[in-house]
Scaffold this motif. Sequence first.
Motif, short mmCIF file in Angstrom:
data_model
loop_
_atom_site.label_atom_id
_atom_site.label_comp_id
_atom_site.label_asym_id
_atom_site.label_seq_id
_atom_site.Cartn_x
_atom_site.Cartn_y
_atom_site.Cartn_z
N PHE A 103 0.85 -1.29 -0.08
CA PHE A 103 0.04 -0.01 -0.08
C PHE A 103 0.88 1.23 -0.10
CE2 PHE A 103 -3.12 -3.17 1.35
CZ PHE A 103 -4.12 -2.64 0.89
N ALA A 104 1.88 1.22 0.79
CA ALA A 104 2.75 2.42 1.01
C ALA A 104 3.48 2.68 -0.47
CB ALA A 104 3.66 2.28 2.26
N TYR A 105 4.45 1.73 -0.76
CA TYR A 105 5.26 1.77 -1.80
C TYR A 105 4.61 1.75 -3.13
CZ TYR A 105 9.43 1.59 0.94
OH TYR A 105 10.44 1.82 1.87
N GLN A 106 3.69 0.98 -3.41
CA GLN A 106 2.99 1.01 -4.92
C GLN A 106 1.69 1.68 -4.80
OE1 GLN A 106 4.51 -1.97 -3.60
NE2 GLN A 106 5.91 -1.47 -5.16
N GLY A 107 1.04 1.88 -3.70
CA GLY A 107 -0.07 2.86 -3.61
C GLY A 107 0.45 4.42 -3.47
N GLY A 108 1.15 4.47 -2.35
CA GLY A 108 1.73 5.93 -2.04
C GLY A 108 2.91 6.30 -3.17
N GLY A 109 4.04 5.38 -3.09
CA GLY A 109 5.04 5.77 -4.04
C GLY A 109 4.95 5.91 -5.32
N MET A 111 1.88 5.76 -6.95
CA MET A 111 0.43 6.13 -6.83
C MET A 111 -0.43 5.20 -7.46
SD MET A 111 1.21 10.17 -7.28
CE MET A 111 2.61 10.27 -8.55
N LEU A 112 -0.48 4.07 -7.51
CA LEU A 112 -1.46 3.16 -7.92
C LEU A 112 -2.77 3.14 -6.99
CD1 LEU A 112 0.64 -0.30 -8.69
CD2 LEU A 112 -0.10 1.67 -10.01
N ASP A 113 -3.73 2.78 -7.65
CA ASP A 113 -5.25 2.89 -6.92
C ASP A 113 -5.20 1.87 -5.77
OD1 ASP A 113 -7.73 2.95 -6.08
OD2 ASP A 113 -8.47 2.41 -8.11
N LEU A 114 -5.35 2.58 -4.45
CA LEU A 114 -5.26 1.78 -3.27
C LEU A 114 -6.57 0.71 -3.15
CD1 LEU A 114 -4.65 4.87 -0.58
CD2 LEU A 114 -2.91 2.91 -1.60
N ALA A 162 10.42 12.73 -3.17
CA ALA A 162 8.88 12.69 -3.07
C ALA A 162 8.28 11.43 -2.83
CB ALA A 162 8.72 13.60 -4.35
N PHE A 163 8.98 10.51 -3.55
CA PHE A 163 8.42 9.04 -3.59
C PHE A 163 8.35 8.62 -2.16
CE2 PHE A 163 9.29 4.32 -3.58
CZ PHE A 163 8.50 4.00 -4.88
N PHE A 164 9.33 8.88 -1.49
CA PHE A 164 9.50 8.27 -0.14
C PHE A 164 8.57 8.83 0.82
CE2 PHE A 164 13.38 6.74 -2.39
CZ PHE A 164 12.95 5.45 -2.16
N GLU A 165 8.33 10.11 0.67
CA GLU A 165 7.44 10.96 1.44
C GLU A 165 6.14 10.32 1.30
OE1 GLU A 165 8.57 13.22 3.57
OE2 GLU A 165 10.34 14.03 2.95
N ARG A 166 5.74 10.15 0.03
CA ARG A 166 4.41 9.75 -0.25
C ARG A 166 4.20 8.11 0.49
NH1 ARG A 166 5.54 11.52 -5.52
NH2 ARG A 166 5.89 9.54 -6.49
N VAL A 167 5.40 7.33 0.48
CA VAL A 167 5.33 6.09 0.88
C VAL A 167 4.91 6.25 2.45
CG1 VAL A 167 7.07 4.36 1.66
CG2 VAL A 167 6.76 5.13 -0.55
N ARG A 168 5.70 7.16 3.09
CA ARG A 168 5.60 7.37 4.60
C ARG A 168 4.39 7.77 4.94
NH1 ARG A 168 8.24 12.18 8.39
NH2 ARG A 168 7.72 11.35 10.52
N VAL A 170 1.28 7.19 3.58
CA VAL A 170 0.64 6.26 3.28
C VAL A 170 0.68 5.18 4.81
CG1 VAL A 170 -0.52 4.19 2.24
CG2 VAL A 170 0.38 6.32 0.96
N PHE A 171 2.01 4.95 5.04
CA PHE A 171 2.24 4.09 6.19
C PHE A 171 1.35 4.79 7.39
CE2 PHE A 171 6.16 2.14 4.65
CZ PHE A 171 5.69 0.67 4.65
N ILE A 172 1.53 6.06 7.71
CA ILE A 172 1.13 6.80 8.58
C ILE A 172 -0.21 6.50 8.71
CG2 ILE A 172 0.75 8.92 9.85
CD1 ILE A 172 3.73 9.57 8.84
N SER A 173 -1.14 6.87 7.35
CA SER A 173 -2.52 6.84 7.35
C SER A 173 -2.94 5.61 7.58
CB SER A 173 -3.09 7.07 5.84
OG SER A 173 -2.50 8.13 5.43
N ARG A 174 -2.29 4.33 7.06
CA ARG A 174 -2.66 3.01 7.74
C ARG A 174 -2.74 2.86 9.17
NH1 ARG A 174 -3.91 -0.29 4.02
NH2 ARG A 174 -3.36 -2.41 5.18
N SER A 175 -1.86 3.36 9.69
CA SER A 175 -1.75 3.18 11.13
C SER A 175 -2.68 3.73 11.95
CB SER A 175 -0.19 3.64 11.84
OG SER A 175 -0.22 5.01 11.77
N GLU A 176 -3.24 5.07 11.22
CA GLU A 176 -4.58 5.50 12.01
C GLU A 176 -5.71 4.80 11.57
OE1 GLU A 176 -2.31 10.03 11.51
OE2 GLU A 176 -3.73 9.45 9.98
#
Length: 205
Positions: A103-109, A111-114, A162-168, A170-176
Amino acid sequence: MRKGKFITVDGVEGAGKSTQIDLICSYLHEKGIEVVRTREPGGTEVGEKIRSVLLDVENQEMHSDTELMLMFSSRNELIQNKIIPALNEGFWVVSDRFTDASFAYQGGGRMLDLNRISELADWVLGDFKPDLTLLLDVSVEVGMQRIEARAAKDRIELEERAFFERVRSVFISRSEAFPERIKLIDASGSVDDIQSKIRSLIDSL
Ligand code: Z5A
């Protein structure tokens, strides 16, 4: 059937996953718990071959959907042939990365549809999920500084910041979204402080 516990550890590069997993395994051994340690992508004979394809810097043209499906192919192999059998025998399993990373790398990084990733996750995992996910959170900057000394970067590590900022993010959103399972741990402090927080979470299992 499931007698052991399944713990996954995730976060951006340099968060300290490998360092903390070494200590988690020692802690569980001290408690007399038998542990199977694994990683994603990889962790099985077929999975490690998939990992080589995924991380090979020569494969720059790989389509993002292919990358996603290879992550899940490696995961399927790992779940079916290693994780489930080990849990059923009573081993605890500790995995360096798992589905949240897709979810974080392919979805966030990437930008594939979650929602599409969720469909794939449903297909491959069904109801199967970790008992506890430790999300080691550090800023992208700190993570990158920690791995700067490494000789060579793999295909995904070559991405821009920017890729890794998006990864991070999504990780944070999933923890929430999944606070019962995913425990966010500030991983910017000392190795010992982080491990002590992790041990109290493991004790609660
Ligand atoms: N990936 C994906 O895209 N989709 C997926 O579904 C999955 C994975 C499952 C392989 O991951 C790549 O696959 C990864 C995500 C992608 N790509 N990238 N980029 P990996 O887990 O094999 O590799 P990694 O993410 O690059 O992990 P890493 O760089 O090895 O980081 P780490 O294990 O979190 O850190 P470490 O090795 O424990 O520590 C790094 C350094 O920091 C080391 O020198 C330590 O001594 C030091 N360190 C550790 N903790 C501390 C603290 N607390 N303070 C100071 N220094 C520390």
